[in-house]
Design a protein around this motif. Structure first.
Motif, mmCIF file in Angstrom:
data_model
loop_
_atom_site.group_PDB
_atom_site.id
_atom_site.type_symbol
_atom_site.label_atom_id
_atom_site.label_comp_id
_atom_site.label_asym_id
_atom_site.label_seq_id
_atom_site.Cartn_x
_atom_site.Cartn_y
_atom_site.Cartn_z
ATOM 1 N N MET A 1 0.848 -1.161 0.000
ATOM 2 C CA MET A 1 0.000 0.000 0.000
ATOM 3 C C MET A 1 0.901 1.233 0.000
ATOM 4 N N GLU A 2 0.610 2.168 -0.889
ATOM 5 C CA GLU A 2 1.376 3.410 -0.957
ATOM 6 C C GLU A 2 0.868 4.386 0.105
ATOM 7 N N VAL A 3 1.800 4.984 0.857
ATOM 8 C CA VAL A 3 1.462 5.927 1.913
ATOM 9 C C VAL A 3 2.196 7.235 1.637
ATOM 10 N N LYS A 4 1.448 8.339 1.621
ATOM 11 C CA LYS A 4 2.035 9.668 1.471
ATOM 12 C C LYS A 4 1.766 10.428 2.760
ATOM 13 N N ILE A 5 2.830 10.987 3.347
ATOM 14 C CA ILE A 5 2.717 11.697 4.605
ATOM 15 C C ILE A 5 3.141 13.142 4.399
ATOM 16 N N ILE A 14 6.503 12.720 2.352
ATOM 17 C CA ILE A 14 7.211 11.456 2.490
ATOM 18 C C ILE A 14 6.354 10.388 1.811
ATOM 19 N N VAL A 15 6.945 9.623 0.911
ATOM 20 C CA VAL A 15 6.229 8.570 0.200
ATOM 21 C C VAL A 15 6.923 7.248 0.487
ATOM 22 N N LEU A 16 6.130 6.254 0.900
ATOM 23 C CA LEU A 16 6.695 4.929 1.139
ATOM 24 C C LEU A 16 5.689 3.865 0.768
ATOM 25 N N GLU A 17 6.193 2.665 0.546
ATOM 26 C CA GLU A 17 5.374 1.511 0.204
ATOM 27 C C GLU A 17 5.351 0.603 1.433
ATOM 28 N N SER A 18 4.172 0.370 1.995
ATOM 29 C CA SER A 18 4.038 -0.420 3.212
ATOM 30 C C SER A 18 3.384 -1.761 2.900
ATOM 31 N N GLY A 19 3.756 -2.769 3.671
ATOM 32 C CA GLY A 19 3.160 -4.094 3.517
ATOM 33 C C GLY A 19 1.907 -4.281 4.350
ATOM 34 N N LEU A 20 1.521 -3.271 5.129
ATOM 35 C CA LEU A 20 0.339 -3.346 5.986
ATOM 36 C C LEU A 20 -0.930 -3.075 5.189
ATOM 37 N N SER A 21 -2.054 -3.530 5.724
ATOM 38 C CA SER A 21 -3.339 -3.271 5.078
ATOM 39 C C SER A 21 -3.800 -1.850 5.401
ATOM 40 N N ALA A 22 -4.820 -1.399 4.708
ATOM 41 C CA ALA A 22 -5.356 -0.050 4.928
ATOM 42 C C ALA A 22 -5.915 0.090 6.343
ATOM 43 N N GLU A 23 -6.557 -0.951 6.867
ATOM 44 C CA GLU A 23 -7.122 -0.897 8.207
ATOM 45 C C GLU A 23 -6.029 -0.795 9.270
ATOM 46 N N GLU A 26 -4.547 2.706 9.090
ATOM 47 C CA GLU A 26 -5.488 3.680 9.644
ATOM 48 C C GLU A 26 -5.457 3.656 11.170
ATOM 49 N N GLY A 27 -5.324 2.492 11.770
ATOM 50 C CA GLY A 27 -5.234 2.384 13.217
ATOM 51 C C GLY A 27 -3.977 3.042 13.765
ATOM 52 N N ILE A 28 -2.846 2.843 13.091
ATOM 53 C CA ILE A 28 -1.584 3.448 13.515
ATOM 54 C C ILE A 28 -1.655 4.968 13.418
ATOM 55 N N VAL A 29 -2.216 5.466 12.324
ATOM 56 C CA VAL A 29 -2.345 6.917 12.136
ATOM 57 C C VAL A 29 -3.322 7.502 13.157
ATOM 58 N N ALA A 30 -4.413 6.804 13.442
ATOM 59 C CA ALA A 30 -5.392 7.289 14.418
ATOM 60 C C ALA A 30 -4.771 7.397 15.804
ATOM 61 N N TYR A 59 -1.095 15.658 6.834
ATOM 62 C CA TYR A 59 -2.048 14.710 6.259
ATOM 63 C C TYR A 59 -1.359 13.375 6.029
ATOM 64 N N VAL A 60 -2.158 12.327 5.915
ATOM 65 C CA VAL A 60 -1.674 10.992 5.555
ATOM 66 C C VAL A 60 -2.615 10.475 4.482
ATOM 67 N N ASP A 61 -2.058 10.135 3.319
ATOM 68 C CA ASP A 61 -2.837 9.652 2.188
ATOM 69 C C ASP A 61 -2.533 8.176 1.996
ATOM 70 N N LEU A 62 -3.554 7.333 2.122
ATOM 71 C CA LEU A 62 -3.405 5.899 1.914
ATOM 72 C C LEU A 62 -3.941 5.567 0.530
ATOM 73 N N GLY A 63 -3.082 5.044 -0.337
ATOM 74 C CA GLY A 63 -3.491 4.746 -1.701
ATOM 75 C C GLY A 63 -3.279 3.297 -2.047
ATOM 76 N N GLU A 64 -3.552 2.980 -3.269
ATOM 77 C CA GLU A 64 -3.369 1.627 -3.772
ATOM 78 C C GLU A 64 -1.897 1.359 -4.043
ATOM 79 N N PRO A 65 -1.476 0.105 -3.964
ATOM 80 C CA PRO A 65 -0.084 -0.209 -4.298
ATOM 81 C C PRO A 65 0.183 0.085 -5.770
ATOM 82 N N THR A 66 1.362 0.568 -6.059
ATOM 83 C CA THR A 66 1.721 0.879 -7.438
ATOM 84 C C THR A 66 2.160 -0.393 -8.144
ATOM 85 N N GLN A 67 1.661 -0.578 -9.339
ATOM 86 C CA GLN A 67 2.014 -1.740 -10.130
ATOM 87 C C GLN A 67 3.183 -1.376 -11.037
ATOM 88 N N ARG A 68 4.197 -2.215 -11.047
ATOM 89 C CA ARG A 68 5.348 -1.960 -11.904
ATOM 90 C C ARG A 68 4.993 -2.324 -13.338
#
Length: 75
Positions: A1-5, A14-23, A26-30, A59-68
């Motif tokens: 999952m792509e995360v923009k902070i 800050i842009v990173l690719e995380s292996g965690l789910s959106a839920e 969201e819990g960590i950000v909350a 802000y924290v933007d949770l997006g879809e994983p980027t496909q290569r």
């Protein structure tokens, strides 16, 4: 999952690719935004850790994983 902070008073996000789910993300950000955690701490898929003070989050933007893309076809 792509995360923009977005960080206050910082020109770039800050842009990173995380292996965690959106839920899970969201819990960590909350937790960070509610004040129970002083830092937003995330680890990307390469093992790098990103720490951002909770009071500096814009802000924290949770997006879809980027496909290569592979090949030379039209985009």
């Amino acid at each position: 999952m792509e995360v923009k902070i977005g960080v206050q008073h910082a020109p770039r996000e800050i842009v990173l690719e995380s292996g965690l789910s959106a839920e899970e993300l969201e819990g960590i950000v909350a937790e960070a935004l509610s004040g129970t955690a002083p830092l937003l701490s995330l680890t990307d898929v390469k093992g790098r850790k990103v720490l951002v003070p909770s009071d500096r989050l814009a802000y924290v933007d949770l997006g879809e994983p980027t496909q290569r893309k592979v090949g030379f076809g039209a985009l």
